[in-house]
Design a protein around this motif. Structure first.
Motif, short mmCIF file in Angstrom:
data_model
loop_
_atom_site.label_atom_id
_atom_site.label_comp_id
_atom_site.label_asym_id
_atom_site.label_seq_id
_atom_site.Cartn_x
_atom_site.Cartn_y
_atom_site.Cartn_z
N ALA A 171 0.86 -1.18 0.00
CA ALA A 171 0.00 0.00 0.00
C ALA A 171 0.89 1.23 0.00
O ALA A 171 1.71 1.41 0.91
CB ALA A 171 -0.92 0.00 1.22
N LEU A 172 0.76 2.04 -1.02
CA LEU A 172 1.63 3.21 -1.24
C LEU A 172 0.85 4.49 -1.00
O LEU A 172 -0.20 4.71 -1.60
CB LEU A 172 2.17 3.16 -2.67
N LEU A 173 1.36 5.34 -0.12
CA LEU A 173 0.70 6.60 0.24
C LEU A 173 1.33 7.75 -0.52
O LEU A 173 2.53 8.01 -0.40
CB LEU A 173 0.82 6.84 1.75
N SER A 174 0.52 8.47 -1.29
CA SER A 174 1.02 9.63 -2.02
C SER A 174 0.96 10.88 -1.14
O SER A 174 0.27 10.91 -0.12
CB SER A 174 0.21 9.85 -3.31
N ARG A 175 1.66 11.92 -1.56
CA ARG A 175 1.72 13.16 -0.79
C ARG A 175 0.35 13.79 -0.61
O ARG A 175 0.09 14.44 0.42
CB ARG A 175 2.65 14.14 -1.50
N ASP A 176 -0.55 13.58 -1.57
CA ASP A 176 -1.88 14.18 -1.48
C ASP A 176 -2.88 13.33 -0.71
O ASP A 176 -4.07 13.62 -0.67
CB ASP A 176 -2.43 14.50 -2.87
N GLY A 177 -2.41 12.24 -0.07
CA GLY A 177 -3.25 11.44 0.80
C GLY A 177 -3.90 10.23 0.16
O GLY A 177 -4.55 9.44 0.85
N ARG A 178 -3.71 10.04 -1.14
CA ARG A 178 -4.28 8.86 -1.78
C ARG A 178 -3.45 7.62 -1.47
O ARG A 178 -2.24 7.71 -1.28
CB ARG A 178 -4.35 9.05 -3.29
N ALA A 196 4.59 -6.77 -5.67
CA ALA A 196 3.46 -5.96 -5.19
C ALA A 196 3.80 -4.48 -5.15
O ALA A 196 2.98 -3.62 -5.48
CB ALA A 196 3.05 -6.44 -3.79
N GLU A 197 5.03 -4.16 -4.74
CA GLU A 197 5.44 -2.75 -4.63
C GLU A 197 5.40 -2.04 -5.97
O GLU A 197 4.94 -0.90 -6.09
CB GLU A 197 6.85 -2.65 -4.04
N ARG A 198 5.88 -2.74 -7.02
CA ARG A 198 5.90 -2.11 -8.34
C ARG A 198 4.52 -2.07 -8.98
O ARG A 198 4.22 -1.18 -9.78
CB ARG A 198 6.92 -2.81 -9.24
N VAL A 199 3.68 -3.01 -8.61
CA VAL A 199 2.28 -2.94 -9.07
C VAL A 199 1.61 -1.70 -8.48
O VAL A 199 0.93 -0.94 -9.18
CB VAL A 199 1.51 -4.22 -8.68
N ALA A 200 1.81 -1.49 -7.19
CA ALA A 200 1.22 -0.31 -6.52
C ALA A 200 1.81 0.98 -7.10
O ALA A 200 1.09 1.96 -7.33
CB ALA A 200 1.48 -0.38 -5.02
N LEU A 201 3.11 0.98 -7.35
CA LEU A 201 3.77 2.17 -7.89
C LEU A 201 3.27 2.49 -9.29
O LEU A 201 2.97 3.64 -9.61
CB LEU A 201 5.29 1.95 -7.90
N GLY A 202 3.16 1.46 -10.14
CA GLY A 202 2.65 1.68 -11.49
C GLY A 202 1.23 2.20 -11.48
O GLY A 202 0.87 3.08 -12.28
N ARG A 203 0.44 1.68 -10.59
CA ARG A 203 -0.95 2.13 -10.46
C ARG A 203 -1.00 3.60 -10.06
O ARG A 203 -1.79 4.38 -10.59
CB ARG A 203 -1.63 1.27 -9.40
N ALA A 204 -0.12 3.98 -9.12
CA ALA A 204 -0.09 5.36 -8.65
C ALA A 204 0.35 6.32 -9.75
O ALA A 204 -0.26 7.37 -9.97
CB ALA A 204 0.85 5.46 -7.45
N VAL A 205 1.43 5.95 -10.45
CA VAL A 205 1.94 6.80 -11.52
C VAL A 205 0.90 6.95 -12.63
O VAL A 205 0.71 8.04 -13.19
CB VAL A 205 3.26 6.23 -12.07
N ALA A 206 0.19 5.86 -12.94
CA ALA A 206 -0.83 5.91 -13.99
C ALA A 206 -1.98 6.84 -13.63
O ALA A 206 -2.70 7.32 -14.51
CB ALA A 206 -1.37 4.50 -14.24
N GLU A 207 -2.14 7.13 -12.32
CA GLU A 207 -3.20 8.04 -11.89
C GLU A 207 -2.67 9.41 -11.53
O GLU A 207 -3.35 10.22 -10.90
CB GLU A 207 -3.96 7.42 -10.71
N ALA A 209 0.09 10.36 -9.69
CA ALA A 209 0.86 10.60 -8.47
C ALA A 209 2.35 10.56 -8.78
O ALA A 209 2.82 9.70 -9.54
CB ALA A 209 0.52 9.56 -7.41
N ARG A 210 3.10 11.48 -8.18
CA ARG A 210 4.55 11.54 -8.39
C ARG A 210 5.33 11.71 -7.10
O ARG A 210 6.55 11.53 -7.08
CB ARG A 210 4.90 12.70 -9.33
#
Length: 271
Positions: A171-178, A196-207, A209-210
């Protein structure tokens, strides 16, 4: 610690007993206090607060919070905190903070009084206010970490791991709280397997989040699960100050910064 008993004498929605139980337990633990019995927290209106101030403090005023310590009693109430809801609502608007945050602050303030803190001088008041803010900030951080680990545990249940039988959730937490979750996805061609970590990261970047604050990683193991080298490098692309919560299947976790887990990170900066 014992239990927290909550009474709401107003028509305004206030904090839940579960939240208050967790908050009180956190403060008592941070202050190294273990008080048996019941702590009563009552949310009241201005008229009730004015009556309390007149009867017990000989003041014709409306305070935001008052506390009474009755002495430790394993079978009874050891302390009571009265929070004035209209005053809390007014102060939350004046300070531009959420109503729930102001209520939590007042509960912590009242609890610190019960633990021996006082605000009868400017210096004592400053120290008490600072301690209340410190405790609230630490509580919020602890709750965020707990939620991240819980979401990583849930994500682990969806892992596709027919070859290793080693399920991992992140579970990856972005700066904006997502929060973005991921699980490991294995493949018969082992090199295609995604952690799992890279799946979460790819999902975040695709939406979009940076910027990221923390990532929780858990597996089926009783031991703490840390990201592999590839995942550490992938996360490092977005900052080395990311907190890594390495969790175990029972919910326990340890925390390290990514820079501690990946010293001398590969980078193209300066090349």
């Amino acid at each position: 610690m014992g239990r927290v008993e909550v009474t709401n004498m107003t028509k305004t929605r206030v904090l839940s007993r579960a939240l208050l139980q967790n908050l009180v337990a956190f403060v008592l633990g941070s202050e190294h206090q273990d008080l048996a019995g019941t702590l009563a927290i009552t949310f009241i209106d201005e008229e009730h607060m004015r009556d309390v101030k007149r009867r017990f403090f000989q003041e014709d005023t409306v305070g935001d919070v008052v506390s009474f310590f009755y002495g430790e009693d394993p079978d009874g109430v050891w302390g009571e905190i009265l929070v004035c809801v209209p005053r809390a609502l007014e102060q939350s608007r004046e300070q531009g903070v959420p109503f729930a945050e102001e209520l939590m602050f007042l509960v912590v303030h009242g609890l610190l009084h019960l633990l021996g803190y006082d605000d009868d001088t400017e210096e004592r008041r400053r120290l008490m206010m600072e301690r209340a803010e410190e405790l609230l900030a630490a509580y919020r951080k602890a709750e965020v970490r707990k939620r991240l680990v819980e979401q990583a545990l849930r994500a682990r249940e969806f892992a596709y791991a027919p070859y290793s039988r080693f399920r991992v959730g992140a579970a990856l937490l972005s700066r904006d709280g997502r929060i973005f979750t991921g699980c490991n996805v294995e493949n018969a061609s082992f090199g295609v397997t995604m952690c799992a970590e890279r799946v979460a990261l790819g999902r975040a970047v695709a939406e979009g989040a940076r910027e990221f604050v923390a990532i929780a990683v858990v597996s089926d193991s009783e031991s703490f699960c840390f990201p592999c080298g590839l995942c550490r490098q992938a996360l490092a692309e977005f900052g080395l100050d990311i907190e890594v919560l390495a969790g175990a299947r029972d919910g326990r976790f340890v925390v390290q910064r990514l820079r501690e887990l990946l010293p001398s990170t590969f980078s193209l900066q300066g090349v």
